[in-house]
Write a protein that holds these residues in place. Sequence first.
Motif, mmCIF file in Angstrom:
data_model
loop_
_atom_site.group_PDB
_atom_site.id
_atom_site.type_symbol
_atom_site.label_atom_id
_atom_site.label_comp_id
_atom_site.label_asym_id
_atom_site.label_seq_id
_atom_site.Cartn_x
_atom_site.Cartn_y
_atom_site.Cartn_z
ATOM 1 N N PRO A 184 0.776 -1.170 0.083
ATOM 2 C CA PRO A 184 0.013 0.040 -0.039
ATOM 3 C C PRO A 184 0.864 1.150 0.129
ATOM 4 O O PRO A 184 2.045 1.154 0.512
ATOM 5 C CB PRO A 184 -0.905 -0.018 1.239
ATOM 6 N N ALA A 185 0.228 2.343 -0.591
ATOM 7 C CA ALA A 185 1.106 3.706 -0.354
ATOM 8 C C ALA A 185 1.144 4.104 0.791
ATOM 9 O O ALA A 185 0.452 3.476 1.759
ATOM 10 C CB ALA A 185 0.110 4.716 -1.246
ATOM 11 N N PRO A 186 2.355 4.849 1.378
ATOM 12 C CA PRO A 186 2.455 5.288 2.674
ATOM 13 C C PRO A 186 1.288 5.821 3.347
ATOM 14 O O PRO A 186 1.140 5.586 4.510
ATOM 15 C CB PRO A 186 3.615 6.089 2.630
ATOM 16 N N ASP A 187 0.604 6.766 2.678
ATOM 17 C CA ASP A 187 -0.548 7.394 3.264
ATOM 18 C C ASP A 187 -1.753 6.452 3.572
ATOM 19 O O ASP A 187 -2.887 6.802 4.200
ATOM 20 C CB ASP A 187 -1.057 8.717 2.613
ATOM 21 N N GLN A 188 -1.827 5.307 3.080
ATOM 22 C CA GLN A 188 -2.739 4.225 3.049
ATOM 23 C C GLN A 188 -2.544 3.102 4.238
ATOM 24 O O GLN A 188 -3.295 2.696 4.690
ATOM 25 C CB GLN A 188 -3.058 3.593 1.847
ATOM 26 N N MET A 189 -1.141 3.340 4.700
ATOM 27 C CA MET A 189 -0.805 2.419 5.609
ATOM 28 C C MET A 189 -1.283 2.737 7.325
ATOM 29 O O MET A 189 -1.276 3.823 7.509
ATOM 30 C CB MET A 189 0.766 2.144 5.786
ATOM 31 N N THR A 190 -2.027 1.645 7.772
ATOM 32 C CA THR A 190 -2.421 1.787 9.136
ATOM 33 C C THR A 190 -1.647 1.474 10.306
ATOM 34 O O THR A 190 -1.863 1.646 11.370
ATOM 35 C CB THR A 190 -3.863 1.227 9.218
ATOM 36 N N GLY A 191 -0.273 0.891 9.929
ATOM 37 C CA GLY A 191 0.512 0.502 10.973
ATOM 38 C C GLY A 191 0.024 -0.968 11.210
ATOM 39 O O GLY A 191 0.863 -1.432 12.224
ATOM 40 N N SER A 192 -0.370 -1.764 10.491
ATOM 41 C CA SER A 192 -0.777 -3.075 10.883
ATOM 42 C C SER A 192 0.024 -3.988 9.753
ATOM 43 O O SER A 192 0.353 -3.743 8.693
ATOM 44 C CB SER A 192 -2.394 -3.344 10.748
ATOM 45 N N VAL A 193 0.309 -5.179 10.575
ATOM 46 C CA VAL A 193 1.073 -6.170 9.614
ATOM 47 C C VAL A 193 0.128 -6.603 8.549
ATOM 48 O O VAL A 193 0.775 -6.889 7.564
ATOM 49 C CB VAL A 193 1.545 -7.131 10.815
ATOM 50 N N GLY A 194 -1.190 -6.342 8.621
ATOM 51 C CA GLY A 194 -1.945 -6.673 7.639
ATOM 52 C C GLY A 194 -1.567 -5.812 6.215
ATOM 53 O O GLY A 194 -2.197 -6.377 5.230
ATOM 54 N N ASP A 195 -1.130 -4.860 6.445
ATOM 55 C CA ASP A 195 -0.737 -4.059 5.617
ATOM 56 C C ASP A 195 0.290 -4.308 4.552
ATOM 57 O O ASP A 195 0.603 -4.035 3.324
ATOM 58 C CB ASP A 195 -0.267 -2.646 5.654
ATOM 59 N N LEU A 196 1.058 -5.412 4.859
ATOM 60 C CA LEU A 196 2.509 -5.940 4.128
ATOM 61 C C LEU A 196 1.828 -7.478 3.615
ATOM 62 O O LEU A 196 1.112 -7.985 3.962
ATOM 63 C CB LEU A 196 3.305 -6.160 5.120
ATOM 64 N N SER A 197 2.263 -7.384 2.237
ATOM 65 C CA SER A 197 1.998 -9.000 1.528
ATOM 66 C C SER A 197 2.752 -9.909 2.376
ATOM 67 O O SER A 197 3.755 -9.395 3.051
ATOM 68 C CB SER A 197 2.663 -8.870 0.116
ATOM 69 N N GLU A 198 2.486 -11.011 1.932
ATOM 70 C CA GLU A 198 3.130 -12.343 2.494
ATOM 71 C C GLU A 198 4.685 -12.153 2.265
ATOM 72 O O GLU A 198 5.475 -12.350 3.048
ATOM 73 C CB GLU A 198 2.478 -13.430 1.924
ATOM 74 N N ARG A 199 5.146 -11.797 0.808
ATOM 75 C CA ARG A 199 6.406 -11.700 0.508
ATOM 76 C C ARG A 199 7.034 -10.461 1.367
ATOM 77 O O ARG A 199 8.092 -10.747 1.724
ATOM 78 C CB ARG A 199 6.616 -11.351 -1.046
ATOM 79 N N ALA A 200 6.548 -9.351 1.415
ATOM 80 C CA ALA A 200 6.947 -8.204 2.115
ATOM 81 C C ALA A 200 7.452 -8.512 3.739
ATOM 82 O O ALA A 200 8.202 -8.183 4.344
ATOM 83 C CB ALA A 200 6.152 -7.024 2.076
ATOM 84 N N ARG A 201 6.284 -9.163 4.215
ATOM 85 C CA ARG A 201 6.341 -9.461 5.760
ATOM 86 C C ARG A 201 7.696 -10.399 5.896
ATOM 87 O O ARG A 201 8.404 -10.496 6.838
ATOM 88 C CB ARG A 201 4.959 -10.382 6.364
ATOM 89 N N ALA A 202 7.674 -11.645 4.944
ATOM 90 C CA ALA A 202 8.685 -12.416 5.221
ATOM 91 C C ALA A 202 10.220 -11.692 5.028
ATOM 92 O O ALA A 202 11.182 -12.062 5.556
ATOM 93 C CB ALA A 202 8.824 -13.468 3.880
ATOM 94 N N ILE A 203 10.439 -11.107 3.871
ATOM 95 C CA ILE A 203 11.597 -10.287 3.996
ATOM 96 C C ILE A 203 11.605 -9.021 5.066
ATOM 97 O O ILE A 203 13.041 -8.972 5.561
ATOM 98 C CB ILE A 203 11.571 -9.292 2.431
ATOM 99 N N PHE A 204 10.741 -8.323 5.241
ATOM 100 C CA PHE A 204 10.830 -7.467 6.670
ATOM 101 C C PHE A 204 11.294 -8.410 7.894
ATOM 102 O O PHE A 204 12.251 -7.815 8.621
ATOM 103 C CB PHE A 204 9.635 -6.884 6.660
#
Length: 355
Positions: A8-28
């Motif tokens: 999601p775009a930065p201004d759409q992010m709520t600070g939840s881990v649900g904002d990240l895709s599976e790939r992004a969560r794993a890499i993060f």
Amino acid sequence: MMKAGPLPAPDQMTGSVGDLSERARAIFRDIVESYLSTGEPVGSRTLARHGGFNLSAASIRNVMQDLEELGLLAAPHTSAGRMPTERGLRLFVDAMMQVAEPSPEEVAAIEAEAQVKGASLEEVLSRTTGALSGLAQCAAVVAVPKADAVIRQLSLVPLSPGRLLSVLVGADGSVENRIIELEEPLTESAVQQAEAYMNARLSGLTLAGAAERLRAEIASGRAELDRLTANLVEEGLAAWSRDESGPVLIVRGQAHLLDSKDLDRARLLFEELETKAQLARLLDEARAADALKIFIGAETKLFALSGSSVVAAPYRGADGRVVGVVGVIGPTRLNYARVVPMVDFTASRLSRLMG
């Protein structure tokens, strides 16, 4: 190969881990865990070789760039790799971190110091905090509840029409003085009446108990004090109680901070730890929360300059009420998954000790 849509775009992010895709969560997660372990930024080539993602370095780099734009990662000037920001650490700690029970060795080390026979309460708290500091390889702090003084004798000495010197002699023989500012001047006989009442009716009580008895006797009419004299007794007790409420802080293990790779930050943290009044206020936040709290970097004004983190948990007395706080202070790159259960166990052990 993992598949996921764009972040999601930065201004759409709520600070939840649900904002990240599976790939992004794993890499993060991989970047954060690697950084907390080594203190070094992590590059896309390293993740491509060892991360088990089955992705090219270029693909990983694209995800890292997205995470950076979301404010979760940062790129130090000296490295092409990425490291988590304080915002990224907060997301990891709140939503992704997996903690375990403290190891048997850690439990044994803390238990050994909490069971020293013949030691005073303050010494046991200090030794237990020292053990926590050694295990975490960080500074550790404990807020020790200051004992409520038991009144043996109270004296009131007029200094000027609007000021009195209050002298408290405690049951333990301690003697302390306070200045009381009066809103309205009192006659000498009124001051003598207040002093006589306090010594006749409040001696042998704690400050809290004395204040409670005064309120009860005024309400029932048994105090036999006029308004100004009763106000003087009440203000005198309040002045002592306000001063008695502050905790005693024991800080152990500051030398561990010298192991930091960033000595400038370590020096700043040393200076911040000397500001014990502010440190006490920070620990009060954990006390008020009634549960373990994690403070990361600039989330607290006290440690904003050094970029340090605090993991703190309250401990309780025999009646179940919070009486103090114990915690660990170190760089933001704490091994949170290991430190959190150690602090939690130490707080639980101190609760048993106080009970």
